[in-house]
Design an enzyme around this catalytic site. Structure first.
Site, PDB file in Angstrom:
ATOM      1  N   CYS A 139     -24.140 -18.833  12.103  1.00 29.80           N
ATOM      2  CA  CYS A 139     -25.306 -18.368  11.361  1.00 29.80           C
ATOM      3  C   CYS A 139     -26.326 -19.483  11.459  1.00 29.80           C
ATOM      4  O   CYS A 139     -25.978 -20.664  11.271  1.00 29.80           O
ATOM      5  CB  CYS A 139     -24.957 -18.075   9.907  1.00 29.80           C
ATOM      6  SG  CYS A 139     -26.387 -17.687   8.887  1.00 29.80           S
ATOM      7  N   THR A 150     -31.479 -15.614  15.094  1.00 23.63           N
ATOM      8  CA  THR A 150     -30.433 -15.370  14.095  1.00 23.63           C
ATOM      9  C   THR A 150     -29.254 -14.750  14.821  1.00 23.63           C
ATOM     10  O   THR A 150     -29.432 -14.056  15.821  1.00 23.63           O
ATOM     11  CB  THR A 150     -30.920 -14.420  12.986  1.00 23.63           C
ATOM     12  OG1 THR A 150     -29.832 -14.088  12.130  1.00 23.63           O
ATOM     13  CG2 THR A 150     -31.489 -13.144  13.548  1.00 23.63           C
TER      14      THR A 150
END
Length: 228
Positions: A196, A83
Site C-alpha cells: 500500500c 496506489t
C-alpha cells in the site's frame, strides 16, 4: 525522455513520494538541472473511498479511466496509478486508452526476483491482501505470497484508511505492523512487500531486519527506468 502520467491523490500524501522519488532519480541519472517530465491527474480520494465502501468499483473505474484519458490526451507516454488497490481496475482502464499502464505488481515482482526472493509477506488494504489483482501477478512469477490472519488484515486495513490516509503516524500502529512482519518472517517469509503506498510513511528498513520492498519506491523507480 518520455513523459510520465501519474494518477495520484490516493492518498495525496503518498503521491508526494512518487513525485520526489521520480525527480530525484532523474537528477541522479542525468545530472545538471534535469528533472522528470510529469503530468499528474490528482483525484478526490473521498469519492473513490466512498465507492469502495459500497462496492461500486464500476464508479471508480469510470473516475480513473477519465483521469487516464485526460493524461493520454495531454501527451503522457505511459501511466502509473499511484496506489496498489486501484490496480484492481487496470483491465477496465486499459480497454479505453492506447498508452501503456505500468503495473505496480509487475514492477514489484521484478524487484523480488532480482533479489532471489521466493516467499514474500504481503501487507496492504484488505482488497490487496485478499483479492487476486496483485497476488496473482507476483505468484505467476514464481513467488509464494504469505498474508496476515483475518484479524490482522482488519487491523492493517483500519490503520491505512483511518490513520495513514489522513496523515496520522502513530507509534503503536508502527509496532503492530512490525509485529505482523516478525510473526510471518518466523513462518518462512523472506521479505515483506509494503503493498500500500501509505505503509512506507509508517515503517522503513531501519525498523526491521526483514527485507522490505516498498511498492511506492519500486513503482516510481520503474517509471524512471521506462522514461529514460
Amino acid at each position: 525522455m518520455k513523459t510520465i502520467g501519474l494518477i495520484g491523490g490516493m492518498s495525496w500524501e503518498s503521491t508526494i513520494t512518487y513525485y520526489e522519488v521520480i525527480n530525484t532519480l532523474v537528477k541522479e541519472r542525468l545530472g545538471g538541472f534535469h528533472s522528470a517530465k510529469i503530468m499528474m491527474y490528482s483525484v478526490d480520494f473521498h469519492e473513490l473511498e466512498a465507492n469502495m465502501e459500497t462496492g461500486n468499483w464500476d464508479g471508480n473505474a469510470e473516475i480513473l479511466t477519465n483521469a487516464a484519458l485526460n493524461l493520454e490526451k495531454a501527451g503522457a507516454d505511459f501511466i502509473l496509478i499511484c496506489t496498489n488497490t486501484m490496480h484492481k481496475l487496470v483491465p477496465q482502464i486499459k480497454e479505453k486508452i492506447h498508452v501503456p499502464i505500468l503495473h505496480i505488481a509487475d514492477a514489484t515482482a521484478d524487484a523480488l526476483k532480482a533479489k532471489n526472493i521466493h516467499k514474500a509477506i504481503l501487507l496492504g488494504t484488505k482488497f490487496t491482501m485478499e483479492q487476486e489483482f496483485v497476488k496473482d501477478v507476483i505468484h505467476d512469477r514464481g513467488i509464494e505470497i504469505l498474508i496476515p490472519t483475518e484479524e490482522e488484515r482488519y487491523k492493517i486495513n483500519d490503520i491505512i484508511f483511518n490513520e495513514l490516509c489522513l496523515g496520522k503516524i502513530l507509534p503503536e500502529s508502527k509496532a503492530y505492523y512490525l509485529s505482523v512482519i516478525d510473526r510471518l518472517t518466523k513462518e518462512g517469509g523472506e521479505a515483506a512487500i509494503l503493498g500500500c503506498t501509505e505503509i512506507g510513511l509508517l515503517i522503513n528498513q531501519k525498523d526491521t531486519d526483514t527485507p522490505l520492498f516498498d511498492t511506492t519506491i519500486i513503482h516510481a523507480t520503474a517509471a524512471v527506468d521506462t522514461a529514460l
